[in-house]
Enzyme design. Structure first.
Site, PDB file in Angstrom:
ATOM      1  CG  ASP A 161      98.133  52.658 -25.762  1.00  0.00           C
ATOM      2  OD1 ASP A 161      99.126  52.024 -25.857  1.00  0.00           O
ATOM      3  OD2 ASP A 161      97.147  51.948 -26.098  1.00  0.00           O
ATOM      4  CG  HIS A 189      96.335  49.070 -27.890  1.00  0.00           C
ATOM      5  ND1 HIS A 189      97.224  49.622 -27.002  1.00  0.00           N
ATOM      6  CD2 HIS A 189      96.309  47.423 -27.461  1.00  0.00           C
ATOM      7  CE1 HIS A 189      97.553  48.650 -26.091  1.00  0.00           C
ATOM      8  NE2 HIS A 189      97.344  47.417 -26.351  1.00  0.00           N
TER       9      HIS A 189
HETATM   10  P1  NAD Z   1      95.810  35.707 -19.732  1.00  0.00           P
HETATM   11  O1  NAD Z   1      96.195  34.444 -20.354  1.00  0.00           O
HETATM   12  O2  NAD Z   1      96.417  35.843 -18.012  1.00  0.00           O
HETATM   13  O3  NAD Z   1      94.140  35.439 -19.505  1.00  0.00           O
HETATM   14  C1  NAD Z   1      93.311  35.554 -20.312  1.00  0.00           C
HETATM   15  C2  NAD Z   1      92.189  34.606 -19.920  1.00  0.00           C
HETATM   16  O4  NAD Z   1      91.195  34.667 -20.842  1.00  0.00           O
HETATM   17  C3  NAD Z   1      92.525  33.025 -19.817  1.00  0.00           C
HETATM   18  O5  NAD Z   1      91.990  32.860 -18.202  1.00  0.00           O
HETATM   19  C4  NAD Z   1      91.823  32.220 -20.811  1.00  0.00           C
HETATM   20  O6  NAD Z   1      91.317  30.946 -20.195  1.00  0.00           O
HETATM   21  C5  NAD Z   1      90.493  33.235 -20.817  1.00  0.00           C
HETATM   22  N1  NAD Z   1      90.150  33.151 -22.202  1.00  0.00           N
HETATM   23  C6  NAD Z   1      90.465  32.764 -23.438  1.00  0.00           C
HETATM   24  N2  NAD Z   1      89.686  32.948 -24.357  1.00  0.00           N
HETATM   25  C7  NAD Z   1      88.384  32.902 -23.741  1.00  0.00           C
HETATM   26  C8  NAD Z   1      86.859  33.017 -24.297  1.00  0.00           C
HETATM   27  N3  NAD Z   1      86.804  32.723 -25.422  1.00  0.00           N
HETATM   28  N4  NAD Z   1      86.111  33.604 -23.446  1.00  0.00           N
HETATM   29  C9  NAD Z   1      86.371  33.520 -22.059  1.00  0.00           C
HETATM   30  N5  NAD Z   1      87.889  33.471 -21.508  1.00  0.00           N
HETATM   31  C10 NAD Z   1      88.756  33.372 -22.353  1.00  0.00           C
HETATM   32  O7  NAD Z   1      95.884  37.183 -20.504  1.00  0.00           O
HETATM   33  P2  NAD Z   1      95.739  38.469 -19.876  1.00  0.00           P
HETATM   34  O8  NAD Z   1      97.095  39.103 -19.591  1.00  0.00           O
HETATM   35  O9  NAD Z   1      94.632  38.785 -18.900  1.00  0.00           O
HETATM   36  O10 NAD Z   1      95.579  39.351 -21.285  1.00  0.00           O
HETATM   37  C11 NAD Z   1      94.412  39.078 -21.797  1.00  0.00           C
HETATM   38  C12 NAD Z   1      94.171  39.970 -23.293  1.00  0.00           C
HETATM   39  O11 NAD Z   1      94.208  41.433 -22.939  1.00  0.00           O
HETATM   40  C13 NAD Z   1      95.328  39.706 -24.179  1.00  0.00           C
HETATM   41  O12 NAD Z   1      94.806  39.538 -25.773  1.00  0.00           O
HETATM   42  C14 NAD Z   1      96.273  40.716 -24.169  1.00  0.00           C
HETATM   43  O13 NAD Z   1      97.153  41.090 -25.223  1.00  0.00           O
HETATM   44  C15 NAD Z   1      95.450  41.727 -23.819  1.00  0.00           C
HETATM   45  N6  NAD Z   1      95.796  43.210 -23.322  1.00  0.00           N
HETATM   46  C16 NAD Z   1      95.395  44.219 -23.807  1.00  0.00           C
HETATM   47  C17 NAD Z   1      95.741  45.671 -23.395  1.00  0.00           C
HETATM   48  C18 NAD Z   1      95.271  46.762 -23.861  1.00  0.00           C
HETATM   49  O14 NAD Z   1      95.597  47.668 -23.712  1.00  0.00           O
HETATM   50  N7  NAD Z   1      94.226  46.818 -24.828  1.00  0.00           N
HETATM   51  C19 NAD Z   1      96.631  45.721 -22.317  1.00  0.00           C
HETATM   52  C20 NAD Z   1      96.852  44.346 -21.716  1.00  0.00           C
HETATM   53  C21 NAD Z   1      96.663  43.079 -22.318  1.00  0.00           C
HETATM   54  C1  LMR Z   2      99.965  46.254 -23.714  1.00  0.00           C
HETATM   55  O1  LMR Z   2      99.900  47.325 -24.293  1.00  0.00           O
HETATM   56  O2  LMR Z   2     100.669  46.198 -22.783  1.00  0.00           O
HETATM   57  C2  LMR Z   2      98.973  45.262 -24.151  1.00  0.00           C
HETATM   58  O3  LMR Z   2      98.331  45.335 -25.365  1.00  0.00           O
HETATM   59  C3  LMR Z   2      99.914  43.823 -24.314  1.00  0.00           C
HETATM   60  C4  LMR Z   2     100.779  43.687 -25.281  1.00  0.00           C
HETATM   61  O4  LMR Z   2     100.837  42.772 -26.189  1.00  0.00           O
HETATM   62  O5  LMR Z   2     101.432  44.727 -25.472  1.00  0.00           O
END
Ligand code: NAD
Ligand code: LMR
Length: 330
Positions: A161, A189
């Protein structure tokens, strides 16, 4: 060459994992003289485990000089065994039309078991960065579950962000990214986060003296940053991954090394009551790292009625999320 450190990444076969792992192995997170052993953690399900095997093959094929080992596992004792950093990414991303806290029920419980496993198996100096959404409250759950690990070791990520806010301000002012300093995110967030331009500068001048458009600063800019994650989901069909991985590199790198004088970074950490944020919530603050594994919340920034009312709203949401998940801990 230094001795290798162990770095766990959950969800290592996911989208963020794919964009993140090569960059850690290339030294972008911990520095060009710091070897790493990567602990890649996935769910015990055939498809992600098979994909994880492919990720490990690709890491090998990069022939990174700093990559001193790769562990692939769905066993939390092995996954968090002796790790110095635990990067908790693995969890479900939201889809179109959802808020991040709609994920609490599915994702929250993941962080109970992972917090417990970190307390039991990780290195004594373990530090944790939570990315899986809703990351503030998931971080709070992990911290409550990791008995004996100091709260100061737990952080969650609002660096994406902050980076978004910095990019929006640079584009509006028509200046390079490097001209914008001090952008800051307060709170959760989520779509209630507070992107603060009052403490930021452009070429050393207050933002509102360069961008003389209060309506844009308190309206369109604010909403754009708050809603950027949703905009990416709408455009891509899946949530941000490259920029999220990049932000995690920035987040950890800037916690490991000392923050340059006069600067801060947005980091979600346990509140000590500063700026009226109730003690114990995991909220985004201006943070300075000491380069020795510690950090401090920057105190005494002047506030105004606009910021105070926005921070009160994001804090209310954090309290609501905490109250929802409290039952998971009993
Ligand atoms: P994705 O679905 O591509 O990958 C997630 C992976 O996590 C999958 O491979 C799944 O099998 C694995 N997984 C699920 N539960 C698990 C567990 N208990 N232990 C280990 N592995 C597990 O998703 P992504 O795009 O990589 O996003 C992951 C997370 O990050 C989501 O919750 C998303 O909302 C979050 N995210 C946060 C931010 C931020 O700024 N904080 C930014 C982007 C995404
Ligand atoms: C983001 O900010 O891009 C991530 O937290 C993914 C979402 O759900 O917005």
């Amino acid at each position: 060459m230094k001795a290798p450190i162990r770095v766990a990444v959950t969800g290592a076969a996911g989208q963020i994992g794919y964009a993140l792992l090569p960059r850690i192995a290339a030294g972008e997170m911990f520095g060009p003289d710091q070897p790493v052993i990567l602990h890649l953690i996935e769910v015990p399900v055939e498809k992600p485990l098979q994909a994880l095997g492919g990720v490990a093959m690709e890491l090998a094929d990069c022939a990174f000089g700093l990559l001193a080992g790769v562990v692939q596992t769905s066993d939390l004792a092995e996954g968090f065994g002796g790790v110095n950093w635990a990067l908790l990414v693995g969890s479900k991303p939201r889809g179109p039309g959802m808020e991040r806290n709609d994920l609490l029920k599915d994702n929250g419980k993941i962080f109970v078991g992972q917090g417990q496993a970190i307390a039991k198996h990780a290195a004594k100096d373990v530090r944790v960065a939570v990315v899986g959404n809703p990351c503030n409250t998931n971080c709070w759950i992990a911290l409550q579950s990791a008995k004996g690990v100091p709260a100061s070791r737990f952080t969650a990520m609002t660096r994406l962000d902050q980076n978004r806010a910095q990019a929006q301000l640079a584009a509006k002012a028509g200046v390079p990214i490097s001209a914008v300093a001090g952008t800051l995110i307060w709170g959760n967030h989520s779509s209630t986060q507070v992107p603060d331009t009052f403490h930021a500068t452009i070429n050393g001048q207050p933002v509102n003296e360069v961008i003389r458009d209060k309506e844009w600063l308190e309206g369109e800019f604010f909403k754009t940053v708050q809603q950027r994650g949703a905009a990416i989901i709408a455009a891509r069909g899946s949530s941000s991954a490259a920029s999220a991985a990049n932000a995690l590199i920035d987040h950890v790198r800037d916690l490991v090394r000392p923050t340059p004088a006069g600067q801060w970074r947005s980091v979600c950490v346990e509140s000590d009551g500063s700026y009226g944020v109730p003690k114990g919530l995991i909220s985004s603050f201006p943070v300075r790292a000491d380069g020795q594994g510690g950090y401090q919340i920057v105190k005494g920034l002047p506030m105004n009625a606009f910021l105070e009312s926005k921070i009160a709203a994001t804090v209310k949401e954090l309290e609501m999320e905490r109250d929802i998940v409290s039952s998971m801990l009993t």
